[in-house]
Design a protein around this motif. Structure first.
Motif, PDB file in Angstrom:
ATOM      1  N   ASP A  41       0.827  -1.210   0.000  1.00 21.72           N
ATOM      2  CA  ASP A  41       0.000   0.000   0.000  1.00 21.72           C
ATOM      3  C   ASP A  41       0.861   1.260   0.000  1.00 21.72           C
ATOM      4  O   ASP A  41       0.598   2.224   0.716  1.00 21.72           O
ATOM      5  CB  ASP A  41      -0.968  -0.002   1.185  1.00 21.72           C
ATOM      6  N   GLY A  42       1.926   1.235  -0.779  1.00 17.05           N
ATOM      7  CA  GLY A  42       2.788   2.405  -0.951  1.00 17.05           C
ATOM      8  C   GLY A  42       3.879   2.583   0.085  1.00 17.05           C
ATOM      9  O   GLY A  42       4.677   3.504  -0.016  1.00 17.05           O
ATOM     10  N   GLN A  43       3.937   1.711   1.083  1.00 22.86           N
ATOM     11  CA  GLN A  43       4.937   1.819   2.146  1.00 22.86           C
ATOM     12  C   GLN A  43       5.810   0.567   2.166  1.00 22.86           C
ATOM     13  O   GLN A  43       5.338  -0.526   1.839  1.00 22.86           O
ATOM     14  CB  GLN A  43       4.257   1.975   3.508  1.00 22.86           C
ATOM     15  N   PRO A  44       7.082   0.690   2.586  1.00 22.19           N
ATOM     16  CA  PRO A  44       7.916  -0.516   2.711  1.00 22.19           C
ATOM     17  C   PRO A  44       7.255  -1.533   3.644  1.00 22.19           C
ATOM     18  O   PRO A  44       6.731  -1.156   4.703  1.00 22.19           O
ATOM     19  CB  PRO A  44       9.231   0.007   3.319  1.00 22.19           C
ATOM     20  N   VAL A  89       5.035 -13.724  -1.250  1.00 25.22           N
ATOM     21  CA  VAL A  89       5.372 -12.857  -0.118  1.00 25.22           C
ATOM     22  C   VAL A  89       4.363 -13.152   0.983  1.00 25.22           C
ATOM     23  O   VAL A  89       3.159 -13.219   0.728  1.00 25.22           O
ATOM     24  CB  VAL A  89       5.309 -11.366  -0.514  1.00 25.22           C
ATOM     25  N   THR A  90       4.859 -13.354   2.191  1.00 27.84           N
ATOM     26  CA  THR A  90       3.981 -13.551   3.341  1.00 27.84           C
ATOM     27  C   THR A  90       4.322 -12.519   4.406  1.00 27.84           C
ATOM     28  O   THR A  90       5.481 -12.111   4.538  1.00 27.84           O
ATOM     29  CB  THR A  90       4.111 -14.969   3.934  1.00 27.84           C
ATOM     30  N   ALA A  91       3.305 -12.104   5.140  1.00 28.57           N
ATOM     31  CA  ALA A  91       3.512 -11.136   6.217  1.00 28.57           C
ATOM     32  C   ALA A  91       2.368 -11.276   7.210  1.00 28.57           C
ATOM     33  O   ALA A  91       1.292 -11.780   6.883  1.00 28.57           O
ATOM     34  CB  ALA A  91       3.553  -9.715   5.661  1.00 28.57           C
ATOM     35  N   MET A  92       2.625 -10.827   8.414  1.00 29.86           N
ATOM     36  CA  MET A  92       1.616 -10.830   9.473  1.00 29.86           C
ATOM     37  C   MET A  92       1.353  -9.387   9.884  1.00 29.86           C
ATOM     38  O   MET A  92       2.234  -8.537   9.774  1.00 29.86           O
ATOM     39  CB  MET A  92       2.101 -11.635  10.675  1.00 29.86           C
ATOM     40  N   PRO A 112      -2.460 -13.271   9.057  1.00 27.90           N
ATOM     41  CA  PRO A 112      -1.752 -13.108   7.788  1.00 27.90           C
ATOM     42  C   PRO A 112      -2.318 -11.937   6.985  1.00 27.90           C
ATOM     43  O   PRO A 112      -3.521 -11.686   6.997  1.00 27.90           O
ATOM     44  CB  PRO A 112      -2.016 -14.425   7.052  1.00 27.90           C
ATOM     45  N   VAL A 113      -1.440 -11.223   6.303  1.00 27.10           N
ATOM     46  CA  VAL A 113      -1.864 -10.175   5.387  1.00 27.10           C
ATOM     47  C   VAL A 113      -2.271 -10.861   4.090  1.00 27.10           C
ATOM     48  O   VAL A 113      -1.559 -11.730   3.582  1.00 27.10           O
ATOM     49  CB  VAL A 113      -0.709  -9.176   5.119  1.00 27.10           C
ATOM     50  N   VAL A 114      -3.422 -10.493   3.569  1.00 23.45           N
ATOM     51  CA  VAL A 114      -3.888 -11.049   2.303  1.00 23.45           C
ATOM     52  C   VAL A 114      -3.630 -10.015   1.212  1.00 23.45           C
ATOM     53  O   VAL A 114      -4.079  -8.868   1.309  1.00 23.45           O
ATOM     54  CB  VAL A 114      -5.399 -11.401   2.375  1.00 23.45           C
ATOM     55  N   PHE A 115      -2.887 -10.428   0.206  1.00 23.64           N
ATOM     56  CA  PHE A 115      -2.522  -9.526  -0.884  1.00 23.64           C
ATOM     57  C   PHE A 115      -3.433  -9.738  -2.084  1.00 23.64           C
ATOM     58  O   PHE A 115      -3.780 -10.868  -2.414  1.00 23.64           O
ATOM     59  CB  PHE A 115      -1.070  -9.796  -1.331  1.00 23.64           C
ATOM     60  N   LYS A 116      -3.808  -8.662  -2.761  1.00 22.99           N
ATOM     61  CA  LYS A 116      -4.576  -8.773  -4.005  1.00 22.99           C
ATOM     62  C   LYS A 116      -3.788  -9.555  -5.052  1.00 22.99           C
ATOM     63  O   LYS A 116      -4.345 -10.239  -5.879  1.00 22.99           O
ATOM     64  CB  LYS A 116      -4.914  -7.389  -4.560  1.00 22.99           C
ATOM     65  N   GLU A 117      -2.465  -9.445  -5.005  1.00 21.43           N
ATOM     66  CA  GLU A 117      -1.603 -10.051  -6.016  1.00 21.43           C
ATOM     67  C   GLU A 117      -1.239 -11.503  -5.709  1.00 21.43           C
ATOM     68  O   GLU A 117      -0.394 -12.071  -6.393  1.00 21.43           O
ATOM     69  CB  GLU A 117      -0.296  -9.245  -6.147  1.00 21.43           C
ATOM     70  N   ALA A 118      -1.842 -12.102  -4.714  1.00 19.79           N
ATOM     71  CA  ALA A 118      -1.468 -13.460  -4.295  1.00 19.79           C
ATOM     72  C   ALA A 118      -1.420 -14.398  -5.498  1.00 19.79           C
ATOM     73  O   ALA A 118      -2.357 -14.499  -6.265  1.00 19.79           O
ATOM     74  CB  ALA A 118      -2.443 -13.983  -3.257  1.00 19.79           C
ATOM     75  N   GLY A 119      -0.287 -15.085  -5.646  1.00 20.27           N
ATOM     76  CA  GLY A 119      -0.132 -16.068  -6.710  1.00 20.27           C
ATOM     77  C   GLY A 119       0.197 -15.500  -8.069  1.00 20.27           C
ATOM     78  O   GLY A 119       0.359 -16.249  -9.026  1.00 20.27           O
ATOM     79  N   THR A 136       5.408  -4.393  -5.793  1.00 23.44           N
ATOM     80  CA  THR A 136       4.471  -3.412  -5.250  1.00 23.44           C
ATOM     81  C   THR A 136       3.167  -4.129  -4.967  1.00 23.44           C
ATOM     82  O   THR A 136       2.485  -4.562  -5.905  1.00 23.44           O
ATOM     83  CB  THR A 136       4.261  -2.251  -6.249  1.00 23.44           C
ATOM     84  N   LEU A 137       2.829  -4.267  -3.688  1.00 18.17           N
ATOM     85  CA  LEU A 137       1.658  -5.033  -3.270  1.00 18.17           C
ATOM     86  C   LEU A 137       0.593  -4.131  -2.681  1.00 18.17           C
ATOM     87  O   LEU A 137       0.879  -3.043  -2.170  1.00 18.17           O
ATOM     88  CB  LEU A 137       2.071  -6.074  -2.223  1.00 18.17           C
ATOM     89  N   THR A 138      -0.654  -4.607  -2.743  1.00 22.91           N
ATOM     90  CA  THR A 138      -1.762  -3.925  -2.095  1.00 22.91           C
ATOM     91  C   THR A 138      -2.531  -4.970  -1.272  1.00 22.91           C
ATOM     92  O   THR A 138      -2.568  -6.138  -1.621  1.00 22.91           O
ATOM     93  CB  THR A 138      -2.717  -3.270  -3.123  1.00 22.91           C
ATOM     94  N   THR A 139      -3.151  -4.502  -0.192  1.00 22.13           N
ATOM     95  CA  THR A 139      -3.917  -5.426   0.641  1.00 22.13           C
ATOM     96  C   THR A 139      -5.289  -5.645   0.006  1.00 22.13           C
ATOM     97  O   THR A 139      -5.854  -4.763  -0.634  1.00 22.13           O
ATOM     98  CB  THR A 139      -4.100  -4.896   2.067  1.00 22.13           C
ATOM     99  N   ALA A 140      -5.782  -6.865   0.169  1.00 19.58           N
ATOM    100  CA  ALA A 140      -7.138  -7.185  -0.265  1.00 19.58           C
ATOM    101  C   ALA A 140      -8.057  -6.809   0.876  1.00 19.58           C
ATOM    102  O   ALA A 140      -7.870  -7.249   2.001  1.00 19.58           O
ATOM    103  CB  ALA A 140      -7.255  -8.668  -0.592  1.00 19.58           C
ATOM    104  N   ASN A 141      -9.023  -5.987   0.604  1.00 18.43           N
ATOM    105  CA  ASN A 141      -9.945  -5.534   1.682  1.00 18.43           C
ATOM    106  C   ASN A 141     -11.144  -6.419   1.800  1.00 18.43           C
ATOM    107  O   ASN A 141     -11.645  -7.032   1.019  1.00 18.43           O
ATOM    108  CB  ASN A 141     -10.367  -4.088   1.435  1.00 18.43           C
TER     109      ASN A 141
END
Length: 141
Positions: A41-44, A89-92, A112-119, A136-141
């Motif tokens: 989401d635009g941040q490291p 990429v995985t993150a909590m 776990p953070v769910v990414f729109k770009e998963a896979g 560059t990832l974004t979170t899935a809302n």
């Protein structure tokens, strides 16, 4: 040894050192150092993990490592051989709730953070090319 031979030996050794520095010390298996950045989401991305696995039909090694402050590095001894890779990429992230843990007491709950770009992340490592990737990832809302 004459001074002339000492000079030649010194020049020869200096040349060998220069060649070794330019070509790098290689394990001989073709692995290359891989580095990069991951933003969410635009941040490291503060913390997480990255994994590279060979794309279907590609015969190569898998590798991965930690992400800290949006950066990752796989040194050559754990790096990748040339080829196409699928990237995970995985993150909590803290949920904002507190939970009881048997060993640690009351702690912040993470999920776990769910990414729109998963896979859908890919990277291609090319022989002799710089391998610095940006995801560059974004979170899935």
């Amino acid at each position: 040894m004459t001074k002339r031979n000492q000079f030649r030996t010194t020049i020869l050794l200096a040349g060998l050192v220069a060649v070794a520095m330019v070509t790098g010390c290689s394990r001989g298996d073709g692995r290359q150092r891989v580095t990069g950045r991951v933003t969410l989401d635009g941040q490291p991305l503060p913390e997480g993990a990255i994994n590279f696995r060979p794309a279907p039909g590609v015969s190569a090694n898998s590798s991965g490592g930690p992400i800290k402050a949006g950066r990752f590095e796989l040194p050559a001894d754990r790096g990748l051989v040339p080829g196409r890779y699928l990237v995970t990429v995985t993150a909590m992230r803290e949920t904002g709730r507190m939970v009881e843990d048997e060993q640690m007491g009351t702690i912040a709950e993470t999920a776990p953070v769910v990414f729109k770009e998963a896979g859908s992340l890919e990277a291609t490592v090319e022989a002799g090319q710089r391998t610095d990737f940006e995801f560059t990832l974004t979170t899935a809302n």
